[in-house]
Design a protein around this motif. Structure first.
Motif, PDB file in Angstrom:
ATOM      1  N   ILE A  75      43.690  49.951  48.529  1.00  0.00           N
ATOM      2  CA  ILE A  75      42.569  48.971  48.379  1.00  0.00           C
ATOM      3  C   ILE A  75      41.742  48.587  49.581  1.00  0.00           C
TER       4      ILE A  75
ATOM      5  N   LEU B  98      36.046  45.447  47.648  1.00  0.00           N
ATOM      6  CA  LEU B  98      35.793  44.671  46.595  1.00  0.00           C
ATOM      7  C   LEU B  98      34.543  43.686  46.802  1.00  0.00           C
TER       8      LEU B  98
ATOM      9  N   PHE C  17      41.591  54.020  42.959  1.00  0.00           N
ATOM     10  CA  PHE C  17      41.031  52.716  43.217  1.00  0.00           C
ATOM     11  C   PHE C  17      39.730  52.632  42.499  1.00  0.00           C
TER      12      PHE C  17
END
Length: 408
Positions: free
Chosen positions: A71, A76, A98
């Motif tokens: 991650i 994000l 991911f």
């Protein structure tokens, strides 16, 4: 379209997967698409704003490869601002998985290119029938999570179907930047010849690629022992975990004077190496395509290669000679080309024509069309999990749980 490439292999690593990503990225951007690349660190000076790096560590025995974190906060944040139209992964590892989570949460198609025949690489972990079977099962399970798969060759499509993958598969080879490999400055070619200590008039047989056991470079070294040409040198351009064994083999066979280990070549040196050579030899049987063969053909090199379905998609009687996987057969074919100027010229012209059929512009257009079909078909497909989570590897089981949570 806004396209996300998710990959655990990227620069500064040098291999066919990285070259494929870079080629398609540039070609798709030239066609007006927005490309974002999610890859392991370290960052590179040439990284654009659309490249997001994940924290990673080098593999203990292969530091050129990276183990990425699953991650990235930076990724994000970017994904919150950018609405991707399609997620395209290039492996089933941390960043590729991911990408699968991103695709499911953002309700966009998840496309994967199956670059590597993973069962052929289990010797880096534990070479047994059990581990090969496990690699096949992982390929099947992962493949069933994809909305579609890009296979670089007929061979890979066949493998995936044999593994039990049922999702749509399309054969799209990595394109070749034909113009890039067609010419090199004479001064640069001469400088590389001096660097490799190649006498004037010496004929050059070139291998370009990673030095891993699966590449069968030992077959080429043994072929030099069988060769009757006293004026031919095998230039091995590449590096990897098997280099020491290959150097030992060359010494044991007494052919060190006929072999040059050039290490990894970059930039203009790579182009110069193709232009320096008289022919290209390749003995690997584990390729999904063999991108370096296309590069060599674009440079006008006749190709001598072993029988392999992936490579035979590209090499035919117009561009090279396909032989059995025996050193003496490789030696015989190389000697034949080097001794027959008319044959060499005919195969050289055929190689250039064949490479043009796989130009990066043509292949990028095919990939663009593949994305469009995937986007159109996505709302009509129900992504049903047909495999019990208890049978899945840990990362895929966690993704399955996340998908069920999303459905609720």
């Amino acid at each position: 379209m806004r396209i996300g490439f998710f990959t655990d292999s990227f620069t500064p690593q040098i291999n066919g997967v990285v070259r494929s990503i870079l080629l398609f990225k540039e070609a798709l951007e030239a066609r007006g698409h927005e490309l974002y690349v999610f890859a392991p660190d370290p960052e590179q000076d040439e990284d654009s704003e659309g490249v997001v790096r994940f924290r990673s560590l080098p593999y203990p025995r292969q530091p050129e490869m990276r183990m990425a974190a699953p991650i990235s906060i930076e990724a994000l944040r970017l994904l919150d601002k950018v609405d991707l139209d399609v997620v395209h992964s290039h492996d089933p590892f941390a960043i590729g998985l991911f990408g699968l989570q991103v695709a499911r949460r953002h309700r966009v198609p998840y496309v994967n290119t199956y670059h590597t025949a993973y069962p052929e690489y289990v010797h880096y972990v534990w070479d047994t029938r059990l581990t090969k079977r496990f690699a096949e099962q992982v390929s099947r399970v992962f493949g069933e999570y994809c909305d579609s798969i890009v296979a670089p060759s007929t061979k890979i499509e066949t493998y995936l179907r044999e593994y039990g993958v049922t999702v749509p598969i399309e054969i799209i080879a990595t394109g070749i930047d034909v113009a890039h490999w067609a010419h090199a400055e004479a001064e640069h070619v001469a400088a590389l010849r001096r660097k490799l200590r190649l006498p004037a008039g010496e004929r050059v047989i070139l291998y370009m690629g990673r030095l891993g056991r699966e590449k069968s470079v030992d077959t080429l070294i043994r072929a030099m022992w069988h060769s009757r040409r006293t004026d031919a040198t095998l230039v091995i351009a590449g590096d990897g975990p098997w280099r020491g064994e290959l150097e030992t083999l060359a010494a044991e066979l007494g052919v060190m004077r006929k072999v040059r280990f050039a290490g990894y070549l970059k930039g203009r040196d790579t182009v110069a190496a193709y232009q320096l050579a008289d022919l290209f030899a390749f003995a690997s049987t584990t390729e999904t395509q063999g991108l370096v063969i296309g590069e060599a053909m674009a440079a006008g090199l006749p190709v001598v290669t072993g029988e392999d379905e992936a490579i035979e998609d590209f090499v035919d009687e117009r561009s090279g000679i396909v032989v059995r996987h025996r050193p003496e057969d490789f030696a015989r074919a190389c000697d034949r080309i080097l001794s027959d100027d008319a044959l060499c010229a005919r195969l050289s012209a055929g190689a250039v024509a064949r490479a043009a059929e796989f130009s990066i512009d043509r292949q990028a257009a095919k990939l663009e069309a593949h994305y469009e079909r995937a986007i159109e078909a996505y709302p009509k497909r129900r992504r049903l999990l047909r495999i019990p989570k208890s049978l899945l590897p840990g990362p895929l089981a966690r993704i399955a749980t996340a998908l069920e949570d999303d459905r609720r």
